[in-house]
Enzyme design. Structure first.
Site, PDB file in Angstrom:
ATOM      1  N   ASP A 103       0.492  -0.807   0.000  1.00  0.00           N
ATOM      2  CA  ASP A 103       0.001  -0.006   0.254  1.00  0.00           C
ATOM      3  C   ASP A 103       0.629   1.053  -0.030  1.00  0.00           C
ATOM      4  O   ASP A 103       0.717   1.918  -0.517  1.00  0.00           O
ATOM      5  CB  ASP A 103      -0.993   0.240   0.981  1.00  0.00           C
ATOM      6  CG  ASP A 103      -1.919  -1.124   1.265  1.00  0.00           C
ATOM      7  OD1 ASP A 103      -2.166  -1.532   0.656  1.00  0.00           O
ATOM      8  OD2 ASP A 103      -2.213  -1.476   2.408  1.00  0.00           O
TER       9      ASP A 103
HETATM   10  N1  LIG Z   1       1.886   1.247  10.813  1.00  0.00           N
HETATM   11  C1  LIG Z   1       0.792   1.877  11.388  1.00  0.00           C
HETATM   12  O1  LIG Z   1       0.602   2.147  12.457  1.00  0.00           O
HETATM   13  C2  LIG Z   1      -0.425   0.820  10.475  1.00  0.00           C
HETATM   14  C3  LIG Z   1      -1.227   0.197  11.566  1.00  0.00           C
HETATM   15  C4  LIG Z   1      -2.737   0.007  10.929  1.00  0.00           C
HETATM   16  C5  LIG Z   1      -2.832  -0.519   9.773  1.00  0.00           C
HETATM   17  N2  LIG Z   1      -1.707   0.384   9.357  1.00  0.00           N
HETATM   18  C6  LIG Z   1      -2.194  -0.262   7.433  1.00  0.00           C
HETATM   19  O2  LIG Z   1      -0.974  -0.870   7.109  1.00  0.00           O
HETATM   20  C7  LIG Z   1      -0.409  -0.809   5.572  1.00  0.00           C
HETATM   21  C8  LIG Z   1       1.148  -1.030   5.298  1.00  0.00           C
HETATM   22  O3  LIG Z   1       1.693  -1.113   4.096  1.00  0.00           O
HETATM   23  P1  LIG Z   1       2.831  -1.918   3.614  1.00  0.00           P
HETATM   24  O4  LIG Z   1       3.058  -1.253   2.585  1.00  0.00           O
HETATM   25  O5  LIG Z   1       3.551  -2.027   4.413  1.00  0.00           O
HETATM   26  O6  LIG Z   1       2.109  -3.568   4.073  1.00  0.00           O
HETATM   27  P2  LIG Z   1       0.670  -3.823   2.923  1.00  0.00           P
HETATM   28  O7  LIG Z   1       0.416  -2.839   2.132  1.00  0.00           O
HETATM   29  O8  LIG Z   1      -0.181  -4.675   4.241  1.00  0.00           O
HETATM   30  O9  LIG Z   1       1.656  -5.122   2.162  1.00  0.00           O
HETATM   31  C9  LIG Z   1       2.237  -5.876   2.654  1.00  0.00           C
HETATM   32  C10 LIG Z   1       2.696  -6.841   1.455  1.00  0.00           C
HETATM   33  O10 LIG Z   1       3.514  -8.161   1.622  1.00  0.00           O
HETATM   34  C11 LIG Z   1       2.949  -9.179   0.839  1.00  0.00           C
HETATM   35  N3  LIG Z   1       3.992 -10.589   2.236  1.00  0.00           N
HETATM   36  C12 LIG Z   1       3.115 -10.755   3.064  1.00  0.00           C
HETATM   37  N4  LIG Z   1       3.887 -11.429   3.821  1.00  0.00           N
HETATM   38  C13 LIG Z   1       4.965 -11.342   2.965  1.00  0.00           C
HETATM   39  C14 LIG Z   1       6.766 -13.197   2.935  1.00  0.00           C
HETATM   40  N5  LIG Z   1       6.555 -13.328   4.386  1.00  0.00           N
HETATM   41  N6  LIG Z   1       7.632 -12.169   2.198  1.00  0.00           N
HETATM   42  C15 LIG Z   1       7.321 -11.152   1.321  1.00  0.00           C
HETATM   43  N7  LIG Z   1       6.364 -10.030   1.609  1.00  0.00           N
HETATM   44  C16 LIG Z   1       4.966 -10.597   2.230  1.00  0.00           C
HETATM   45  C17 LIG Z   1       2.577  -9.194   0.791  1.00  0.00           C
HETATM   46  O11 LIG Z   1       2.147  -9.717  -0.324  1.00  0.00           O
HETATM   47  P3  LIG Z   1       1.667 -11.331  -0.771  1.00  0.00           P
HETATM   48  O12 LIG Z   1       1.106 -11.761  -0.239  1.00  0.00           O
HETATM   49  O13 LIG Z   1       2.030 -11.088  -1.812  1.00  0.00           O
HETATM   50  O14 LIG Z   1       3.338 -12.089   0.366  1.00  0.00           O
HETATM   51  C18 LIG Z   1       1.544  -7.862   1.156  1.00  0.00           C
HETATM   52  O15 LIG Z   1       1.121  -7.545   0.201  1.00  0.00           O
HETATM   53  C19 LIG Z   1      -1.338   0.590   5.305  1.00  0.00           C
HETATM   54  O16 LIG Z   1      -2.110   0.345   4.381  1.00  0.00           O
HETATM   55  C20 LIG Z   1      -1.087   1.256   6.261  1.00  0.00           C
HETATM   56  O17 LIG Z   1      -2.410   2.250   6.332  1.00  0.00           O
HETATM   57  C21 LIG Z   1      -0.451   0.573   9.450  1.00  0.00           C
END
Ligand SMILES: NC(=O)c1ccc[n+]([C@@H]2O[C@H](COP(=O)([O-])OP(=O)(O)OC[C@H]3O[C@@H](n4cnc5c(N)ncnc54)[C@H](OP(=O)(O)O)[C@@H]3O)[C@@H](O)[C@H]2O)c1
Ligand SMILES: NC(=O)c1ccc[n+]([C@@H]2O[C@H](COP(=O)([O-])OP(=O)(O)OC[C@H]3O[C@@H](n4cnc5c(N)ncnc54)[C@H](OP(=O)(O)O)[C@@H]3O)[C@@H](O)[C@H]2O)c1
Lengths: 472, 99, 99, 472
Positions: free
Chosen positions: A399
Site C-alpha cells: 500500500d
Molecule cells: N503502521 C501503522 O501504524 C499501521 C497500522 C495499521 C494499519 N496500517 C496499514 O498497513 C499498511 C502498511 O503498508 P505496507 O506496504 O507496509 O504493507 P501492506 O500494504 O499490508 O502489504 C504487505 C505485503 O507484504 C506481502 N507479504 C506478506 N508476507 C510476506 C512474506 N513472508 N514475504 C514477502 N512478502 C510478504 C504481502 O503480499 P503477498 O501476500 O503477495 O506476499 C502484502 O502485499 C497501510 O495500508 C497502512 O495504512 C498501518
C-alpha cells in the site's frame, strides 16, 4: 505538615507528567521525557505511602502489603518489559494498559464495599449520589478498558481471531446502555449492592465485543483509544479521592490519548469511525480480488538477474513493508546491505510513516537488526532521493507504494502520501504472490514497465540474493 | 446542578485546562514517535496505583475482601507503571542516533 | 506558607496549567503574525475591566474618590478592550487572501 | 442562581480566550480567533454587570456610571483604532496596553482605600496581609506597564528621544527595590496608607526609566514584554476578587506574551537581555562606521539604465525594507509594479520576516497600498525563486540581505536567515547613502560585482523610475 508536603509531591507529579509527555513528542528529548515522568511518578507514589492522611488525620497502614504488591508488580513488570521482543511491544503495551484498567475497576469495587458498609451502619442512603456515580463510572470505563485490552493483546499475538456477526454493533450498544442504566439505578438506590456486579459483568462484555470485530492490523489504534479510556478511569479515581495528581494525570492521558488516536488514523488516511465499525468502507472483501484478474501484464525477474542489477548499481534504496516483518527477514536484510556496501553500492532505507502495522514498526524492526539509524530516511527526504537511485528494492511493502493514492480519487487510500519509487531507474518488488496488502486493493505499480516481480518469502529470497551476490 | 458548577468551578477549570494541555502538548508529534508516545502515556495513567495504595492502606486488617482486592490492585497498578516506563524506555533506546 | 499551598492548591494548579496552555497555544505562530497576536493578547488582558466594573458598582454614591477613579478605570479598561480588538481586526483584515 | 450563571459566563470567557489565542496564531483562523475572544469578553463583561453579587448577596449599582464609562471608552477606542494609519498600529497597541495597566493600577488604589476604611472602622490591622500584598503587587506592575507603554508610544511616534546615562540600570534597579520594600512595609503595617502613593510614584519612575534607553527600533519587543506585564497585573486583579476569568485571562496573556517576546527576539537573532540592556552587544557606535571606510569598490547605476534593465526583464523581485517604510513609498512602489506588469514583466515581493521594525511590517505596509497578497512571498519560498529572476530591486533594505549573516561567524547577525538575492542575475540597491542599517554593520553585498547602487530617497527614486519606464 505532612499533608502540605504531599500536596507539593503531587504538584511535582502533575508537572512532570506534562513535561514528560511534551518531551516524549520530540525525538531529541523523548527518552529523557520518559524518565522525567517516571521520576514524578515515583515521588507521587512514595509521598502517598508515607505522607497520606485521611480527614481524621490517620496515616496509611498495611505497609507490608503495599510494599509486597509494589515489589511483585515491579519485578514482573520489569522482567516482562525487558524480555519482550521488540516487535511484540504493542502487545505488551496493551497488556499493561489492561492492568491499569483492572486496577481502576478493583478500586471501584472496594470503595463501593466501604460505602455499603457505611450505609448499613448509619442507615442513611441519601447524600451519596456523587460518590456512587463516580464509583460506577470508574468501574464501567476501567472494566471496558481491561477487557478490550486483553482482547487486543490476544489478537496481536494471534491467540484471538476476528469475530463478528450482523447486529453486533447494536448488541454492543445495548450492553453499554444496560450498564449505564444499572449505574443510574445504583445512584438512586445505593443499597442494591448486587447492581455493582451487574455493571461489572456488562462492562466486561461490552469491552470484549467492542474489540472483537476489529481487524488485528488496526489494534494499535484500538490500544491507543483504550489507553485514553484508562486515563479517564484514573481521573475518576482522582475525583473519588479528591486527589489532584490522579485527576490531572488521568485527564492528561485521556486528552492526549484521544488526540493521538486521531493522529494515528490520520496517518493512515482513515477516520476513527471507519476503524472502529467498518473495514475500509465495509467493502474489503469486494475489493480484494486476486491478482491477475486485472488482466494486466507483469514482468518477473530471476534471482541471478536481480543480483546482477544490485551489484552493479551505484545506489539502492530498500523499501521495507509489513511483509518483511512477517517473514522476520530484518537480519538477512541487514546482511544484504553489508554485502552490497562491500561492493561499493550505497544502500539506504525508505521508511514510510505507516509501513507495517504500527507507527514506527520499520524503525523498531530494523533497529533490532542493528541497521544504523542514519540509513533510515523518512518519506519527505527520501522522495527527493529516488531520482538518484539506480534501483529500488521493495520488500513486502504494498500500500505504501501504491500510485493509486496519488492518481485515483476513487481509491480508498486516495490522498495518503506515498513513497514515489517510480522516480528511480528500476524497481524490484518482492512478495509471495499478486495478492493485495492491508487495504485490500490492487497495486498498479506491479504492472508498470519499470517494475519486475521477484516472488517468494522475503527471508528466503533475501538469503538467496545474498548468496548470489557474493559469487558475482 | 448549577450550584454544583459554582461549588466545583476550580475543579472544572483544572479539568478543562488539562484537556487543552494534553492536546496542545502532543500536537506536533512526528508519526514515528506515535508508538513510544502511546506507551509513555500508558505508563502515566498508571498513576491510578495511588488509588490502589490508598485502598490498601485504609483496609481494616480483618476485611479480607478489601485486603485481597486492594493487594491485587496494587500489583496490577505497579505492573502498569513499571512495565509501562520500562517498555517505553526500551523502545526509545532504538531511536537514539548511533554515532 | 506550606499551609497556604494546600489551602490554595486548586488555584496553584489553575495558574500552572494556564501557563502551560499560554505557552503551548502560541508555540507554532509564524513570525508574520507576531504583531496581530501581540495585539490580540493585548485586548484579552483588557479583562481587567471586570475589576473596574466591580469597583465602580460597589462604590458608595458619596465616595467621590472611588467614583471618579472607578469611572476612569472603566473608561481606560474599555479603551484597552474595544480598541484592542478593533485594531487587531483591522490588522488581520490585511492578511486575508484577496481572491 | 445568578452567581451560578455568572460562573458559567466566566468559564465561557476563559475558554474563548484560549481558543481565540490559539486561532490567532494560525493565519487561516486568525481573524475569527480575534472575534471569538471578543465575544467571550462581551459575555464576561455583561455577566459581571448584571449578575455579580458580593458575599452578602448585593448586586452592583451605579449602572449609569458603568454604562457611561463603557460608552465613552468604547467610542473613543473604536474611533482611535479605526482612524489610525496602518503603519502606526504598534503605537496604538502600546497606548491601549498602557490603558490596561493604568486600569489595573487604579483598581489597586481604590481597593486599598476601601481596605483602609475598614481597618480604621474595625481597628484591626492584622489578617489583611494577603490582600495588601496582592494590591501592592498589582499596583507596581500596572504602573510600570502604564508608564513604560506611554514612553514606548512616544518613541514610536517620535515624540520621545532615546535617553540614557551611565549607571541607569543600577538606578532603575534601586527604584524597583524601593518600591518592593515599600510594598513589604505596607503589608506589615497597612495603616501607613501614604506608602501606597510612594509605591505608585516609584513604579511609574521605574517604568519610564526602564524603557527610556532602549532604541526606538526595539519598541515592538518592549511592547510585547509590557503586554505580558499587564497580563500579570490583570491576574492580580483575579486574585483580589477571586475572579476566575480575570485570573485565567491574565495568566494566559502573561505566559503567551512572554513566549511571544522571546520568539520576536529569536526572529531577529538576538536575546531579550541584549534588547533590554545593550544594543547589539553595546558596540553599536563602534561598528557603525560610515560607508567608504571599508575601502571597497561599488558601482552606481543611472536612472535610465535602471529603467532599461527593468523594462526588458522577464521577472523582477522587489525586496522592501525599513527604508521603504520611512520614505512612505509603498504607493509609488505599487505604481511601479503596475507599470511593469503592463509591459509584461512579472513582479513579486520578497518578504523577510524581520524586514522593517515590527513583525509583519512589510505586509502591513504593502497591504495599505493595495498590493495583492499573492504577490508577497515569504522567505523560504522566495529563496527558491531568486535564481529565476533577472533582477532584484532592493528598496531600503539592508540587514535582511547582508551575506555576512551566512558567511561571517564574527558578525553580530551571524545565523539569521537572509534573502539570497545574489542568486538572481542582477541586483539594484536603492538607499540614500552607504550608511549601515539597524544592526549598524557593513554590508558586503553592495560591493559585489552583480550589485549596482541607485542612491536617493526611495519615494523620489521610485517616482523617477516610473516616469522613465513609461517613456521606454
Ligand atoms: N503502521 C501503522 O501504524 C499501521 C497500522 C495499521 C494499519 N496500517 C496499514 O498497513 C499498511 C502498511 O503498508 P505496507 O506496504 O507496509 O504493507 P501492506 O500494504 O499490508 O502489504 C504487505 C505485503 O507484504 C506481502 N507479504 C506478506 N508476507 C510476506 C512474506 N513472508 N514475504 C514477502 N512478502 C510478504 C504481502 O503480499 P503477498 O501476500 O503477495 O506476499 C502484502 O502485499 C497501510 O495500508 C497502512 O495504512 C498501518
Ligand atoms: N521586523 C521587526 O520585528 C524588527 C524589529 C526591530 C528591529 N528589527 C531589525 O531591523 C532590521 C530590518 O532590516 P531592513 O533590511 O528592513 O532594514 P535596515 O537594515 O534597518 O536598513 C534600512 C536601510 O534603509 C535605508 N533608508 C533609510 N531611509 C531611507 C529612505 N528614505 N529611502 C531609501 N532608503 C532609506 C537606510 O540606508 P541609508 O541611510 O543609506 O538610506 C538603511 O540602510 C533587521 O536588522 C532587524 O533585525 C526588526
Amino acid at each position: 505538615m505532612e499533608i502540605n508536603i504531599l500536596t507539593i509531591c503531587y504538584l511535582i507529579g502533575s508537572i512532570t507528567f506534562i513535561l514528560g509527555l511534551k518531551m516524549l513528542s520530540n525525538p531529541a528529548t523523548a527518552r529523557k521525557g520518559n524518565l522525567v515522568a517516571a521520576a514524578g511518578m515515583t515521588i507521587a507514589i512514595l509521598g502517598t505511602i508515607f505522607l497520606y492522611t485521611d480527614e481524621a488525620g490517620n496515616g496509611l497502614h498495611n505497609h507490608l502489603w503495599i510494599f509486597g504488591g509494589l515489589a511483585i508488580g515491579g519485578v514482573i513488570g520489569t522482567l516482562a518489559a525487558k524480555k519482550v521482543k521488540m516487535t511484540a511491544m504493542p502487545e505488551m503495551v496493551s497488556l499493561f494498559n489492561g492492568m491499569g484498567g483492572a486496577c481502576a475497576a478493583l478500586i471501584s469495587l472496594v470503595e463501593f464495599n466501604h460505602l455499603s458498609h457505611e450505609i448499613q451502619l448509619t442507615g442513611i442512603s441519601g447524600g451519596h449520589e456523587g460518590k456512587v456515580l463516580i464509583i460506577a463510572l470508574g468501574l464501567i470505563i476501567g472494566s471496558v478498558s481491561f477487557a478490550g485490552s486483553m482482547i487486543a493483546w490476544g489478537k496481536l499475538n494471534g491467540k484471538v481471531k476476528d469475530f463478528s456477526f450482523t447486529g453486533q454493533n447494536i448488541l454492543n450498544l445495548i450492553f453499554l446502555a444496560l450498564a449505564l442504566a444499572a449505574a443510574a439505578w445504583l445512584v438512586i438506590d445505593p443499597t442494591q449492592a448486587y447492581l455493582l456486579y451487574v455493571i461489572f459483568v456488562l462492562s466486561l462484555l461490552y469491552g470484549v465485543l467492542f474489540v472483537m470485530p476489529i481487524g488485528g492490523a488496526d489494534m494499535p489504534v484500538v490500544i491507543s483509544l483504550l489507553n485514553s479510556f484508562t486515563g479517564v478511569a484514573a481521573a475518576f479515581g482522582g475525583f473519588l479521592y479528591d486527589n489532584k495528581v490522579m485527576l490531572t494525570g488521568g485527564i492528561l492521558v485521556g486528552a492526549a490519548g484521544t488526540l493521538l488516536t486521531m493522529l494515528m488514523c490520520k496517518a493512515m488516511n482513515r477516520s476513527l469511525k471507519n476503524v472502529l465499525i467498518g473495514s475500509f468502507g465495509g467493502n474489503k472483501t469486494g475489493a480484494a480480488h486476486d491478482g491477475g484478474e486485472q488482466g494486466g501484464h507483469y514482468k518477473e525477474i530471476t534471482l541471478s538477474d536481480a543480483s546482477m542489477l544490485m551489484s552493479y548499481a551505484n545506489k539502492v534504496i530498500i523499501v521495507p513493508g509489513y511483509g518483511l516483518a512477517v517473514a522476520q527477514a530484518q537480519h538477512v536484510c541487514h546482511e544484504l546491505e553489508k554485502i552490497l556496501n562491500e561492493k561499493g553500492v550505497e544502500v539506504i532505507y525508505a521508511i514510510h510513516p505507516v509501513a507495517g502495522r504500527m507507527p514506527g514498526h520499520m524503525n523498531v524492526l530494523l533497529a533490532e537488526a542493528d541497521v544504523s539509524y542514519e540509513k533510515l530516511q523518512e518519506m519527505e527526504q527520501v522522495n527527493e532521493e529516488f531520482k538518484t537511485a539506480d534501483l529500488v528494492l521493495i520488500l513486502g511493502a504494498n500500500d505504501v507504494v501504491n500510485p493509486a493514492a496519488k492518481n485515483d480519487p476513487a481509491s480508498p487510500i486516495y490522498g495518503m502520501p506515498i513513497l514515489e519509487v517510480e522516480l528511480a531507474k528500476n524497481v524490484i518488488v518482492n512478495k509471495r504472490s499478486m495478492k493485495p496488502g492491508y487495504a485490500g486493493i490492487e497495486n498498479d505499480l506491479f504492472y508498470r514497465p519499470k517494475t519486475s516481480m521477484l516472488f517468494g518469502d522475503a527471508k528466503k529470497v533475501l538469503q538467496d540474493l545474498c548468496a548470489e551476490i557474493k559469487t558475482v | 446542578m448549577l450550584n454544583w458548577i459554582t461549588a466545583n468551578q476550580q475543579i472544572i477549570y483544572i479539568v478543562i485546562l488539562m484537556i487543552f494541555v494534553g492536546i496542545e502538548v502532543i500536537g506536533r508529534v512526528p508519526s514515528v514517535l506515535h508508538t513510544p508516545l502511546m506507551s509513555g502515556a500508558n505508563a502515566i495513567h498508571g498513576v491510578v496505583i495511588i488509588g490502589a495504595i490508598i485502598v490498601m492502606g485504609q483496609a481494616e486488617t480483618d476485611n479480607f475482601l478489601a485486603l485481597i482486592l486492594g493487594f491485587l490492585a496494587v500489583i496490577l497498578g505497579t505492573l502498569n507503571v513499571v512495565g509501562g516506563f520500562v517498555v517505553t524506555d526500551r523502545m526509545l533506546e532504538m531511536f537514539k542516533k548511533k554515532k
